[in-house]
Design an enzyme around this catalytic site. Structure first.
Site, PDB file in Angstrom:
ATOM      1  CB  SER A   1      43.220  33.361   9.826  1.00 14.79           C
ATOM      2  OG  SER A   1      41.884  32.918   9.861  1.00 14.79           O
TER       3      SER A   1
ATOM      4  CD  GLU B   1      44.400  27.007  14.238  1.00 16.49           C
ATOM      5  OE1 GLU B   1      43.851  28.125  14.323  1.00 16.49           O
ATOM      6  OE2 GLU B   1      45.492  26.830  13.666  1.00 16.49           O
TER       7      GLU B   1
ATOM      8  CG  HIS C   1      42.232  31.020  14.648  1.00 17.70           C
ATOM      9  ND1 HIS C   1      42.835  30.268  13.684  1.00 17.70           N
ATOM     10  CD2 HIS C   1      41.692  32.096  14.010  1.00 17.70           C
ATOM     11  CE1 HIS C   1      42.664  30.852  12.501  1.00 17.70           C
ATOM     12  NE2 HIS C   1      41.981  31.970  12.676  1.00 17.70           N
TER      13      HIS C   1
END
Length: 525
Positions: A191, A312, A406
């Site tokens: 990320s 995600e 995610h």
């Protein structure tokens, strides 16, 4: 009688450190790579730490940079320990064999957290499994939020990114003494950590410090300066001070954190908004990172592994019940996503045709995921065929509605699925064989650049982890991503309401912007 193994002691450029052996692995925690970034050094680039005499104890995680806590909605899934103290520019090393003779591959971990949260001390990031498998693992703390990514007229930009560069320079100078090979450094992150890697790969000052890189759920990108300026100005307005580094440096860090958290609630990955980010500064980041990496010769010769999770968006929408809200909003939510992605109705129509059983939340979530992550990572792989490897993580959490969200892959990559902090996101029953496969692929890539599947070419091979058994699929996202190539991009709205790209007109649109706000201002994990 078994001999007691003496605690390991290693020399660094600033003094010696003493770690300890844990299950056969030498662990050093809290080693300073730069001076505490406070007092006259606040909002300034990092400087080397003061050398010390004797041997410094390095058995506990060092202080964490200032950061606000996650909201309750996100804290049930994500852990973010806090260690008080000013000496927060520190790192940790796990090594199977201290000493310059080993010359083992090195992996340097940059954590995620939207550049506002996270630390190297999250138990999911325990480096022992990597050291067990012959890798020297380094994890790094760096400045966050306004302290690390505020944009001011009177201070150099990107101090948090400069911290990461300082840590890489420390690794280059010091890691041989811990058993690592400074010429075999793999930089990996997830990320915001992956976004940081994209900027570092494009930075001339980082040339020669990285041999390989793994970008997990984060593309190379730079934030618009005006977005970051607006964050700073809104904080300054609340604090009733000028929007300058000199003025912010006089503010108590706790008050600054509270103000940052209040202003940060205006951001969301679904509809955008002002947020902290890496900016093109003409110095460390001389040009837009994706352009530097796809159109120029930045990071030439650096091998890449790139990937994402199948769902995600579910970590963005499930906490706080936003998944159901998006489904209820229907066409209004789709309009918000179109404005966020600056495309017309042909793109969501195409997604509907490809996924006729999908609800609005899934269409919106996958559109935004493709726009933010998959499309730019595809472009990066296309620019570097033969030396890029692409993966998708598809195993769904056993917790309700999270899917393959995610950050879920992290416990598998680190092989730390037994940690309670991993189970907060994965639930119970995560398959160890999947962790074995993913962890082994990351180790192999660090060791010799081959994770075990076909390199990227015009057939678009993607390694799928956790969807009916690990396998390679060719072009599994090509149909969706082709919709973007055919779409006519819309110009961003000149006048915006609470979110960038959302026109400041109509109560319906303003309502969807308000309703899509994410608790805790998690732009990306």
């Amino acid at each position: 009688m078994t001999a007691v193994q003496a605690d390991p002691v290693v020399s660094t450029p600033y003094g010696s450190v003493r770690g300890r052996y844990e299950n056969g692995v030498a662990v050093f925690r809290g080693i300073p790579y730069a001076a505490p970034p406070f007092g006259p050094l606040r909002f300034r680039p990092p400087v080397p730490p003061e050398p010390w005499d004797g041997v410094r104890e390095a058995v506990a995680f060092g202080p964490t940079p200032p950061k606000p806590p996650y909201s309750e909605a996100f804290a049930q899934y994500l852990s973010d320990p806090v260690v008080p103290g000013d000496d927060c520019l520190n790192l940790n090393v796990w090594t199977p064999e201290p000493g310059p003779a080993a010359r083992l591959p090195v992996m340097v971990w940059l954590h995620g957290g939207a550049l506002t949260r996270g630390s190297s001390g999250v138990p999911v990031y325990d480096g022992r499994p990597f050291a067990r498998d012959g890798v020297v693992l380094v994890s790094v703390n760096y400045r966050l939020g306004v302290e690390g990514y505020g944009y001011f007229p009177d201070a150099p930009a990107n101090p948090g990114l400069r911290d990461q560069l300082a840590a890489l320079n420390w690794v280059h100078a010091s890691i041989a003494a811990f058993g690592g090979d400074p010429d075999r450094v793999t930089l990996f992150g997830q990320s915001a950590g992956a976004i940081s890697i994209g900027a570092l790969l494009a930075a001339p000052q980082a040339h020669g410090l990285v041999r390989r890189a793994i970008l997990q759920s984060g593309p190379p990108e730079a934030a618009e300066r005006d977005k970051v300026r607006r964050m700073v100005r809104r904080m300054a307005t609340r604090l009733k001070i000028p929007a300058t580094a000199a003025a912010f440096a006089e503010v108590d860090p706790e008050l600054l954190l509270r103000t940052q958290a209040e202003v940060g609630r205006l951001s969301s990955p679904v509809v955008g908004g002002p947020a902290f980010g890496i900016v093109v500064d003409g110095d460390l980041v001389p040009r837009d990172p994706p352009a530097a990496l796809t159109e120029g010769d930045a990071a030439a010769g650096v091998e890449l592994m790139l990937g994402w999770t199948r769902d995600e968006y579910r970590l963005w929408l499930v906490p706080g019940g936003l998944l159901e809200r998006v489904d209820r909003l229907g066409a209004v939510a789709l309009a918000g996503a179109m404005a966020r992605c600056r495309v017309g109705a042909d793109v969501p129509r195409g997604y509907r045709a490809l996924h006729p059983k999908a609800g609005t939340a899934e269409i919106v979530g996958q559109m935004v995921t493709d726009h933010l992550l998959r499309l730019p990572l595809h472009r990066l792989a296309d620019a570097r065929p033969g030396s890029s490897y692409v993966y998708e993580f598809a195993w769904p959490s056993t917790l309700p509605d999270l899917g393959a969200c995610h950050a879920l892959e992290l416990g598998f990559v680190f092989d730390t699925g037994e940690a309670p902090e991993s189970r907060k996101l994965a639930g119970e029953g995560a398959p160890q064989e999947l962790a074995d496969e993913m962890h082994r692929a990351w180790v192999r890539f660090a060791a010799d650049g081959d994770p075990g599947w076909q390199a990227w070419d015009d057939t678009h091979p993607v390694r799928i982890f956790g969807d009916g058994g690990t396998h390679t699929a060719h072009g599994p996202r090509d149909a969706e991503l082709a919709l973007w190539a055919a779409a006519q991009p819309r110009e961003p709205a000149v006048t915006t309401d609470l979110a960038d790209g959302v026109p400041a007109r109509g109560t319906e649109m303003r309502s969807v912007v308000r309703r899509l706000r994410l608790p805790g201002a998690v732009r990306r994990h």
